[in-house]
Design a protein around this motif. Structure first.
Motif, short mmCIF file in Angstrom:
data_model
loop_
_atom_site.label_atom_id
_atom_site.label_comp_id
_atom_site.label_asym_id
_atom_site.label_seq_id
_atom_site.Cartn_x
_atom_site.Cartn_y
_atom_site.Cartn_z
N ARG A 56 0.84 -1.40 0.05
CA ARG A 56 0.00 -0.20 -0.03
C ARG A 56 0.83 1.13 -0.01
N GLU A 104 -2.86 5.62 1.14
CA GLU A 104 -3.54 4.58 1.61
C GLU A 104 -3.87 4.17 2.93
N GLU A 107 -6.63 4.04 5.88
CA GLU A 107 -7.07 2.54 6.24
C GLU A 107 -6.70 2.58 7.83
N VAL A 157 5.30 2.38 -2.78
CA VAL A 157 4.32 1.44 -1.87
C VAL A 157 5.06 0.62 -1.00
#
Length: 115
Positions: A30, A34, A38, A74
């Motif tokens: 991720r 993100e 989250e 990421v």
């Protein structure tokens, strides 16, 4: 298999936010944004914890290219398990990785060159 000081690793994974991030990226890679959404954390908090986790070599970072051509990073977990053991009256943390042979050789070479 890596050996790390127990204090450094436990200090890192002892942090609730770091554990949230680690759990999220263990399921799938991720981006920081993100992770912030989250885990319901601020972006600066996510980046601080990412740096802590990278410092302990618990996550990896890679660059991806979005559909619009922009690059972004990421993050993903890079270990299978950890084991805490007592050896010669000292606690140790072993981090077990599921690396391919070339990655393990590169890591070994880097460690040898650093000494």
């Amino acid at each position: 298999m890596n050996r790390r000081g127990i204090k450094e690793v436990l200090d890192t994974i002892g942090d609730e936010h770091a554990r949230q991030i680690l759990a999220a990226i263990s399921r799938k890679p991720r981006a920081a944004k993100e992770l912030a959404e989250e885990c319901d954390l601020s972006l600066p908090t996510v980046y601080r914890r990412i740096e802590d986790l990278k410092e302990q070599d618990l996550i990896t970072e890679r660059t991806q290219i979005a559909d619009d051509g922009n690059e972004y990073n990421v993050y993903q977990s890079n270990f299978e398990s950890t084991v805490i053991s007592l050896e010669d009256d000292e606690y140790q943390v072993r981090v077990y990785r599921d690396d391919d042979l070339s990655s393990r050789f590169s890591q070994l070479w880097d460690e040898l060159c650093a000494e």
